[in-house]
Enzyme design. Structure first.
Site, PDB file in Angstrom:
ATOM      1  CG  ASP A 135      -8.560  -4.460  -2.616  1.00  0.00           C
ATOM      2  OD1 ASP A 135      -9.644  -4.210  -2.371  1.00  0.00           O
ATOM      3  OD2 ASP A 135      -7.459  -3.590  -3.268  1.00  0.00           O
ATOM      4  CG  HIS A 165      -2.177   1.020   1.360  1.00  0.00           C
ATOM      5  ND1 HIS A 165      -2.150   2.095   1.532  1.00  0.00           N
ATOM      6  CD2 HIS A 165      -2.973   0.498   0.046  1.00  0.00           C
ATOM      7  CE1 HIS A 165      -2.873   3.029   0.933  1.00  0.00           C
ATOM      8  NE2 HIS A 165      -3.879   1.826   0.630  1.00  0.00           N
TER       9      HIS A 165
HETATM   10  N1  CMC Z   1       4.032  -7.437  -4.554  1.00  0.00           N
HETATM   11  C1  CMC Z   1       5.362  -7.631  -4.872  1.00  0.00           C
HETATM   12  N2  CMC Z   1       6.294  -6.653  -4.613  1.00  0.00           N
HETATM   13  C2  CMC Z   1       5.547  -5.344  -4.583  1.00  0.00           C
HETATM   14  C3  CMC Z   1       4.055  -5.372  -3.863  1.00  0.00           C
HETATM   15  C4  CMC Z   1       3.115  -6.892  -4.151  1.00  0.00           C
HETATM   16  N3  CMC Z   1       1.664  -6.796  -4.188  1.00  0.00           N
HETATM   17  N4  CMC Z   1       3.879  -4.458  -3.561  1.00  0.00           N
HETATM   18  C5  CMC Z   1       4.658  -3.279  -3.752  1.00  0.00           C
HETATM   19  N5  CMC Z   1       6.164  -4.267  -4.239  1.00  0.00           N
HETATM   20  C6  CMC Z   1       7.501  -3.570  -4.039  1.00  0.00           C
HETATM   21  C7  CMC Z   1       7.758  -3.565  -5.114  1.00  0.00           C
HETATM   22  O1  CMC Z   1       7.871  -3.665  -6.647  1.00  0.00           O
HETATM   23  C8  CMC Z   1       8.649  -2.116  -4.839  1.00  0.00           C
HETATM   24  O2  CMC Z   1      10.448  -3.017  -5.389  1.00  0.00           O
HETATM   25  P1  CMC Z   1      11.187  -2.256  -5.668  1.00  0.00           P
HETATM   26  O3  CMC Z   1      11.238  -1.671  -4.090  1.00  0.00           O
HETATM   27  O4  CMC Z   1      12.463  -3.521  -5.433  1.00  0.00           O
HETATM   28  O5  CMC Z   1      11.182  -1.521  -6.758  1.00  0.00           O
HETATM   29  C9  CMC Z   1       8.392  -1.954  -3.765  1.00  0.00           C
HETATM   30  O6  CMC Z   1       8.168  -2.975  -3.432  1.00  0.00           O
HETATM   31  C10 CMC Z   1       7.976  -0.209  -3.765  1.00  0.00           C
HETATM   32  O7  CMC Z   1       6.440  -0.553  -4.026  1.00  0.00           O
HETATM   33  P2  CMC Z   1       6.166   0.406  -4.992  1.00  0.00           P
HETATM   34  O8  CMC Z   1       5.324  -0.100  -5.955  1.00  0.00           O
HETATM   35  O9  CMC Z   1       7.332   1.613  -5.810  1.00  0.00           O
HETATM   36  O10 CMC Z   1       4.645   1.594  -3.799  1.00  0.00           O
HETATM   37  P3  CMC Z   1       3.920   1.779  -4.313  1.00  0.00           P
HETATM   38  O11 CMC Z   1       2.999   2.732  -3.238  1.00  0.00           O
HETATM   39  O12 CMC Z   1       3.482   2.596  -6.089  1.00  0.00           O
HETATM   40  O13 CMC Z   1       3.231   1.108  -4.495  1.00  0.00           O
HETATM   41  C11 CMC Z   1       0.898  -1.059  -4.889  1.00  0.00           C
HETATM   42  C12 CMC Z   1       1.596   0.255  -3.968  1.00  0.00           C
HETATM   43  C13 CMC Z   1      -0.417  -0.921  -3.793  1.00  0.00           C
HETATM   44  C14 CMC Z   1       0.312   0.004  -6.137  1.00  0.00           C
HETATM   45  C15 CMC Z   1       1.666  -1.702  -4.589  1.00  0.00           C
HETATM   46  O14 CMC Z   1       1.686  -2.441  -3.198  1.00  0.00           O
HETATM   47  C16 CMC Z   1       0.936  -2.904  -5.790  1.00  0.00           C
HETATM   48  O15 CMC Z   1       1.015  -3.362  -6.529  1.00  0.00           O
HETATM   49  N6  CMC Z   1       0.152  -4.132  -4.471  1.00  0.00           N
HETATM   50  C17 CMC Z   1      -0.829  -4.843  -5.301  1.00  0.00           C
HETATM   51  C18 CMC Z   1      -1.947  -4.133  -5.915  1.00  0.00           C
HETATM   52  C19 CMC Z   1      -3.223  -4.101  -5.052  1.00  0.00           C
HETATM   53  O16 CMC Z   1      -2.749  -5.149  -3.913  1.00  0.00           O
HETATM   54  N7  CMC Z   1      -3.599  -3.677  -4.914  1.00  0.00           N
HETATM   55  C20 CMC Z   1      -4.887  -3.118  -4.034  1.00  0.00           C
HETATM   56  C21 CMC Z   1      -4.848  -1.452  -3.009  1.00  0.00           C
HETATM   57  S1  CMC Z   1      -4.740  -1.220  -1.413  1.00  0.00           S
HETATM   58  C22 CMC Z   1      -7.292  -0.751  -1.983  1.00  0.00           C
HETATM   59  C23 CMC Z   1      -6.887   0.153  -3.203  1.00  0.00           C
HETATM   60  O17 CMC Z   1      -6.454   0.664  -3.746  1.00  0.00           O
HETATM   61  O18 CMC Z   1      -7.761  -1.189  -3.674  1.00  0.00           O
END
Ligand code: CMC
Length: 393
Positions: A327, A270
């Site tokens: 989720d 998140h």
């Molecule tokens: N699985 C694997 N790696 C992850 C995940 C994940 N679910 N989420 C983040 N990371 C890694 C990401 O690859 C990055 O690693 P690195 O530094 O090596 O590149 C690090 O963690 C930081 O992540 P980020 O992508 O910079 O974080 P963000 O704040 O941009 O993204 C997020 C947040 C929710 C989009 C992301 O965590 C994600 O894609 N999660 C999976 C989709 C999901 O469950 N979404 C629902 C969010 S909560 C409720 C809603 O909004 O619906």
């Protein structure tokens, strides 16, 4: 470009002041209008929480009853709206139907679209709150090739939605109170989450002085993506895939860590929470209670728990502070309620609607609001001279 700061994804940029929802992502705290989500989940109803978000205070008994009865009077859709549902292909995604239905509402109500007319915004608020479940149920029935059911205003908002979704025109409806209560709780948990992608979309569209229907329709589209609301159905697909490939959780986690084929652990991570999402704690407990009550074991719930435990022990997830989000477990509950996976994000949208409306209204009433217009850092060509087509080569 010296005077602009690059902040891709608005990781560190606040676009507004807001008095609606408070999140402390490090501590895993979520409050609506100051009330902890745990207390609202335990003691409130979706209707009451919606009132709280939109008007800022918990309603008195009379206010709640007036809110409820006014909503019940608005549940019907204009009969011509059915032409939309008839026209969409049967396999259309219900989120697209939902967003289109909300945009279409704007064409049927010709009264004021002026966002600064408080009465118009109030009327649109009731129309949206009351009609979104009807549109959602119609989207579902259409995808199933089943006849559309009119709302029954003896029911409250959540019960009515269940009737319109699962009822049979020829039979009395056997409303399951446990199911209605669980769905009501899930709607409370989804009701607002400050400046997430869809809410920011509602505010951005609304900042151009577009009306509530247009802004909410755009918010629904933003919610549909798998990184946002679409994650709830993506989690179920992920669990089913792991199961069909033999249920090897460790192997799946290895793939995620190596970022093989861009595979992510859906329902984890998140932008704001760097701790367990407090909503996920409640959803997980609810999932357990539901399956226990039905004395049903769910292999996917067990798989999800194993996946969670494996991830939470793994350095990759620990270092990045990745925890289950709202989720992760909701899809399992929705599935057990009888919803197909493409309806999961529609349920999220029904729950999030009061939050979107509250945020829109707060923005419109904030004298500091300006049209949302981010800047950019230009990386294209320096000036160059046009070359006629026959001289290019
Ligand atoms: N699985 C694997 N790696 C992850 C995940 C994940 N679910 N989420 C983040 N990371 C890694 C990401 O690859 C990055 O690693 P690195 O530094 O090596 O590149 C690090 O963690 C930081 O992540 P980020 O992508 O910079 O974080 P963000 O704040 O941009 O993204 C997020 C947040 C929710 C989009 C992301 O965590 C994600 O894609 N999660 C999976 C989709 C999901 O469950 N979404 C629902 C969010 S909560 C409720 C809603 O909004 O619906």
């Amino acid at each position: 470009t010296g005077d602009v700061t690059l902040d891709v994804g608005f990781v560190n940029t606040a676009a507004c002041k807001s008095a609606i929802t408070y999140i402390d992502g490090d501590a895993g705290i979520l409050r609506y209008r100051g009330y902890p989500i745990e207390q609202l989940a335990e003691s409130s109803s979706f209707l009451e929480t919606s009132y709280l978000l939109i008007y800022g205070e918990l309603p008195t008994a009379e206010q709640l009853s007036a809110f409820d009865s006014r909503l019940r009077r608005h549940t019907l859709l204009v009969e011509d709206m059915k032409n939309f549902f008839d026209g969409f292909p049967r396999d259309a995604h219900p989120m697209s139907v939902l967003a289109s239905g909300v945009a279409a509402l704007g064409t049927f109500y010709q009264d004021s679209h002026d966002p600064y007319d408080p009465e118009a915004v109030e009327t649109q608020t009731f129309r949206l709150m009351a009609k979104l479940p009807t549109i959602a149920a119609y989207a579902f029935r259409k995808s199933q090739g089943r006849s559309l059911l009119y709302p029954n205003n003896d029911y409250n908002l959540v019960e009515n939605f269940l009737w319109m979704t699962f009822g049979q025109p020829t039979e009395p409806f056997d409303l399951d109170p446990d199911l209605a209560k669980a769905l009501d709780l899930l709607f409370i948990l989804h009701a607002d989450h400050e400046q997430n992608c869809s809410t920011s979309t509602v505010r951005l569209v609304g900042s151009s002085e577009a009306d509530l229907f247009a802004s909410i329709s755009a918010g629904i589209q933003a919610l549909s993506g798998p990184l946002h609301g679409g994650a709830n159905s993506a989690v179920l697909s992920m669990l089913n895939k792991i199961k069909s490939e033999g249920g090897d959780v460790a192997e799946f986690v290895r793939k995620v860590k190596n970022k093989e084929d861009g595979v992510k652990l859906m329902g984890f991570g998140h932008r704001v929470y760097k701790n367990y999402d407090p909503r996920a704690t409640i959803v997980k407990k609810t999932a357990h209670e539901m399956f226990e009550k039905r004395a049903a074991s769910n292999p996917l719930l067990e798989l999800a728990m194993e996946l969670e435990a494996t991830a939470l022990e793994d350095d990759y997830f620990v270092e990045r502070k990745l925890y289950p989000n709202v989720d992760f477990y909701t899809g399992l509950i929705y599935e057990s309620m009888g919803f197909p996976s493409d309806m999961f994000t529609v349920l999220f949208a029904i729950g999030r609607l009061p939050g979107w409306i509250a945020q829109y209204r707060e923005m419109i009433n904030d004298p500091a609001t300006k049209i949302g217009r981010p800047r950019q850092v230009y990386t294209g060509s320096a000036e160059r001279s046009f070359v006629p087509v026959d001289e290019r080569g």
